[in-house]
Motif scaffolding. Sequence first.
Motif, PDB file in Angstrom:
ATOM      1  N   ALA A  91       0.812  -1.068  -0.055  1.00 17.74           N
ATOM      2  CA  ALA A  91       0.044   0.077   0.073  1.00 17.74           C
ATOM      3  C   ALA A  91       0.935   1.246   0.121  1.00 17.74           C
ATOM      4  O   ALA A  91       0.404   2.410  -0.718  1.00 17.74           O
ATOM      5  CB  ALA A  91      -0.934  -0.041   1.326  1.00 17.74           C
ATOM      6  N   PHE A  92       1.958   1.254   0.736  1.00 19.50           N
ATOM      7  CA  PHE A  92       2.873   2.412   0.711  1.00 19.50           C
ATOM      8  C   PHE A  92       3.344   2.586  -0.658  1.00 19.50           C
ATOM      9  O   PHE A  92       3.476   3.791  -1.296  1.00 19.50           O
ATOM     10  CB  PHE A  92       4.024   1.970   1.719  1.00 19.50           C
ATOM     11  N   GLY A  93       3.795   1.734  -1.493  1.00 13.57           N
ATOM     12  CA  GLY A  93       4.446   1.726  -2.819  1.00 13.57           C
ATOM     13  C   GLY A  93       3.263   2.238  -3.659  1.00 13.57           C
ATOM     14  O   GLY A  93       3.340   3.212  -4.424  1.00 13.57           O
ATOM     15  N   HIS A  94       1.985   1.869  -3.607  1.00 13.55           N
ATOM     16  CA  HIS A  94       0.795   2.292  -4.375  1.00 13.55           C
ATOM     17  C   HIS A  94       0.674   3.690  -4.089  1.00 13.55           C
ATOM     18  O   HIS A  94       0.018   4.284  -5.126  1.00 13.55           O
ATOM     19  CB  HIS A  94      -0.453   1.376  -3.942  1.00 13.55           C
ATOM     20  N   ARG A  95       0.554   4.322  -2.880  1.00 16.83           N
ATOM     21  CA  ARG A  95       0.525   5.869  -2.573  1.00 16.83           C
ATOM     22  C   ARG A  95       1.458   6.642  -3.055  1.00 16.83           C
ATOM     23  O   ARG A  95       1.021   7.866  -3.304  1.00 16.83           O
ATOM     24  CB  ARG A  95       0.240   5.781  -1.022  1.00 16.83           C
ATOM     25  N   TRP A  96       2.563   6.041  -3.500  1.00 14.86           N
ATOM     26  CA  TRP A  96       3.835   6.963  -3.540  1.00 14.86           C
ATOM     27  C   TRP A  96       3.361   7.376  -5.183  1.00 14.86           C
ATOM     28  O   TRP A  96       3.393   6.688  -6.003  1.00 14.86           O
ATOM     29  CB  TRP A  96       4.876   6.457  -3.736  1.00 14.86           C
ATOM     30  N   THR A  97       3.529   8.905  -5.338  1.00 11.51           N
ATOM     31  CA  THR A  97       3.612   9.065  -6.612  1.00 11.51           C
ATOM     32  C   THR A  97       4.892  10.064  -6.786  1.00 11.51           C
ATOM     33  O   THR A  97       5.319  10.798  -5.784  1.00 11.51           O
ATOM     34  CB  THR A  97       2.286  10.095  -6.781  1.00 11.51           C
ATOM     35  N   GLY A  98       5.328  10.277  -8.063  1.00 12.92           N
ATOM     36  CA  GLY A  98       6.370  10.849  -8.502  1.00 12.92           C
ATOM     37  C   GLY A  98       7.734  10.448  -8.072  1.00 12.92           C
ATOM     38  O   GLY A  98       7.918   9.286  -7.808  1.00 12.92           O
ATOM     39  N   PRO A  99       8.557  11.122  -8.494  1.00 13.45           N
ATOM     40  CA  PRO A  99      10.033  10.436  -8.250  1.00 13.45           C
ATOM     41  C   PRO A  99      10.554  10.606  -6.818  1.00 13.45           C
ATOM     42  O   PRO A  99       9.781  11.396  -6.023  1.00 13.45           O
ATOM     43  CB  PRO A  99      11.010  11.759  -9.185  1.00 13.45           C
ATOM     44  N   LEU A 100      11.323   9.840  -6.758  1.00 12.79           N
ATOM     45  CA  LEU A 100      12.114   9.453  -5.336  1.00 12.79           C
ATOM     46  C   LEU A 100      13.455   9.581  -5.308  1.00 12.79           C
ATOM     47  O   LEU A 100      14.339   8.697  -6.298  1.00 12.79           O
ATOM     48  CB  LEU A 100      11.636   8.077  -4.665  1.00 12.79           C
ATOM     49  N   HIS A 101      14.239  10.352  -4.671  1.00  6.59           N
ATOM     50  CA  HIS A 101      15.793  10.224  -4.824  1.00  6.59           C
ATOM     51  C   HIS A 101      16.420   9.869  -3.753  1.00  6.59           C
ATOM     52  O   HIS A 101      17.516   9.260  -4.007  1.00  6.59           O
ATOM     53  CB  HIS A 101      16.091  11.710  -4.765  1.00  6.59           C
ATOM     54  N   LEU A 102      15.921   9.684  -2.584  1.00  6.93           N
ATOM     55  CA  LEU A 102      16.606   8.883  -1.464  1.00  6.93           C
ATOM     56  C   LEU A 102      15.632   8.040  -0.757  1.00  6.93           C
ATOM     57  O   LEU A 102      14.636   8.385  -0.218  1.00  6.93           O
ATOM     58  CB  LEU A 102      17.082  10.102  -0.287  1.00  6.93           C
ATOM     59  N   LEU A 103      15.941   6.568  -0.735  1.00  5.29           N
ATOM     60  CA  LEU A 103      15.254   5.830   0.160  1.00  5.29           C
ATOM     61  C   LEU A 103      16.455   5.377   1.575  1.00  5.29           C
ATOM     62  O   LEU A 103      17.321   4.506   0.915  1.00  5.29           O
ATOM     63  CB  LEU A 103      14.844   4.542  -0.803  1.00  5.29           C
ATOM     64  N   ILE A 104      15.905   5.610   2.503  1.00  4.15           N
ATOM     65  CA  ILE A 104      16.687   5.294   3.691  1.00  4.15           C
ATOM     66  C   ILE A 104      16.112   4.059   4.511  1.00  4.15           C
ATOM     67  O   ILE A 104      15.131   4.460   5.142  1.00  4.15           O
ATOM     68  CB  ILE A 104      17.117   6.510   4.388  1.00  4.15           C
ATOM     69  N   ASN A 105      16.528   3.069   4.435  1.00  9.20           N
ATOM     70  CA  ASN A 105      15.834   1.853   5.083  1.00  9.20           C
ATOM     71  C   ASN A 105      16.584   1.783   6.542  1.00  9.20           C
ATOM     72  O   ASN A 105      17.537   0.970   6.673  1.00  9.20           O
ATOM     73  CB  ASN A 105      16.218   0.606   4.113  1.00  9.20           C
ATOM     74  N   ASN A 106      15.820   2.629   7.506  1.00  8.12           N
ATOM     75  CA  ASN A 106      16.402   2.689   8.526  1.00  8.12           C
ATOM     76  C   ASN A 106      15.894   1.937   9.703  1.00  8.12           C
ATOM     77  O   ASN A 106      16.353   1.696  10.740  1.00  8.12           O
ATOM     78  CB  ASN A 106      16.142   4.112   8.891  1.00  8.12           C
ATOM     79  N   ALA A 107      14.576   1.720   9.578  1.00  7.41           N
ATOM     80  CA  ALA A 107      13.955   0.995  10.906  1.00  7.41           C
ATOM     81  C   ALA A 107      14.566  -0.183  11.086  1.00  7.41           C
ATOM     82  O   ALA A 107      14.878  -1.163  10.354  1.00  7.41           O
ATOM     83  CB  ALA A 107      12.347   0.761  10.258  1.00  7.41           C
ATOM     84  N   GLY A 108      14.425  -0.545  12.596  1.00  7.59           N
ATOM     85  CA  GLY A 108      14.781  -1.681  13.024  1.00  7.59           C
ATOM     86  C   GLY A 108      14.331  -2.038  14.102  1.00  7.59           C
ATOM     87  O   GLY A 108      13.476  -1.421  14.933  1.00  7.59           O
ATOM     88  N   VAL A 109      14.276  -3.517  14.592  1.00  9.49           N
ATOM     89  CA  VAL A 109      13.765  -4.229  15.481  1.00  9.49           C
ATOM     90  C   VAL A 109      14.706  -5.034  16.475  1.00  9.49           C
ATOM     91  O   VAL A 109      15.565  -5.448  15.562  1.00  9.49           O
ATOM     92  CB  VAL A 109      12.619  -4.988  15.278  1.00  9.49           C
ATOM     93  N   PHE A 110      14.318  -5.511  17.555  1.00  9.55           N
ATOM     94  CA  PHE A 110      15.172  -6.631  18.122  1.00  9.55           C
ATOM     95  C   PHE A 110      13.987  -7.328  19.352  1.00  9.55           C
ATOM     96  O   PHE A 110      13.610  -6.957  19.853  1.00  9.55           O
ATOM     97  CB  PHE A 110      16.417  -6.163  19.117  1.00  9.55           C
ATOM     98  N   THR A 111      14.277  -8.743  18.538  1.00  7.96           N
ATOM     99  CA  THR A 111      13.073  -9.524  19.639  1.00  7.96           C
ATOM    100  C   THR A 111      14.134 -10.337  20.444  1.00  7.96           C
ATOM    101  O   THR A 111      14.842 -11.243  19.926  1.00  7.96           O
ATOM    102  CB  THR A 111      12.451 -10.267  18.686  1.00  7.96           C
ATOM    103  N   PRO A 112      13.853 -10.517  21.743  1.00  5.58           N
ATOM    104  CA  PRO A 112      14.629 -11.555  22.763  1.00  5.58           C
ATOM    105  C   PRO A 112      14.092 -12.714  22.601  1.00  5.58           C
ATOM    106  O   PRO A 112      15.077 -13.772  22.900  1.00  5.58           O
ATOM    107  CB  PRO A 112      14.406 -10.847  24.006  1.00  5.58           C
ATOM    108  N   GLY A 113      13.021 -13.176  22.051  1.00  5.43           N
ATOM    109  CA  GLY A 113      12.436 -14.370  21.733  1.00  5.43           C
ATOM    110  C   GLY A 113      12.063 -14.647  20.544  1.00  5.43           C
ATOM    111  O   GLY A 113      11.743 -13.640  19.569  1.00  5.43           O
TER     112      GLY A 113
END
Length: 318
Positions: A91-113
Amino acid sequence: MISTRFGAASTADDVVAGLDLSGIRAVVTGASSGIGVETARSLARCGAEITLAVRDTAAGHRTADDITRATGNRRLHVSALDLTDRRSVTAFGHRWTGPLHLLINNAGVFTPGLRRTVEGWEWQFATHHLGHFALSLGLHDALAAGARDRGESRIVALTSGAHMNSPVVFDDLHFDRRDYDPQAAYGQAKTANVLFAVEASRRWAADGIVANAVNPGGVATGLQRDFTSEQRDYLAAAESAGVFTYKTTQQGAATTLVAAVAPEFAGTGGHYLDDGNEACTVDDDATLFEHSHAVKRWALDPEAARRLWRVSRDHLDR
């Protein structure tokens, strides 16, 4: 190796000082906390238009408002993104319109189990790699349009020195047969982030898209709230041994900004950056305590990168 004038003490604001990023459109995942906030803030100071891609949109709006107050930049948007939910990524990709110059894949998680997505995928691998992989594929055409618009587009994949703890274990990606080790799972996912940058740069170079992986260094963020006691002890021992020194979040975001805007990385991808510079490569039997600012060969292996791409596409096509 590619070197810049920046180092461990540099901040994100140092990297972007004097730049005019008006007309640049950026997406920053996980931009409502930690390093992601400072990444977005520094880009905003230079006039970039930024979309904060976040799970918690209320937190995203608070962050956007804070950045606008601090920078005067009103070109900030908030968009829902749950990297463990394929429908949300699509859905995020479908909502995007126009050019994109920087994609910063920053999100992170840590799961102890051990935690799994609805598909049965291990949560850390699904978040760090498969979710960002699907997002990047979905935004490929926008990135290609951005490259036509500005000469190139860049993807920045956040990795970690923890990539040294595990290669991608293709025979058991999701810990179906292995006992679950959260640190090994995190390390495998971080290795996958580097391999993605290697293969994306190879596949998409003709489209003007380059991807690089960055190790932000030791930064105290909300990610660590779920660390196990063993991992906390490990980090304490590493800090005592001088393996790393904790950075501020502004310093932690600096290497991200180097990969995103520094001229030294124009038109060149598949690199692993640490403290603002390309890191040296070490053998796979090296340890993090010995080579805390290096990258293992298994994270840059082109055949592993190609295999991971194929396997990842297979996951998304199921």
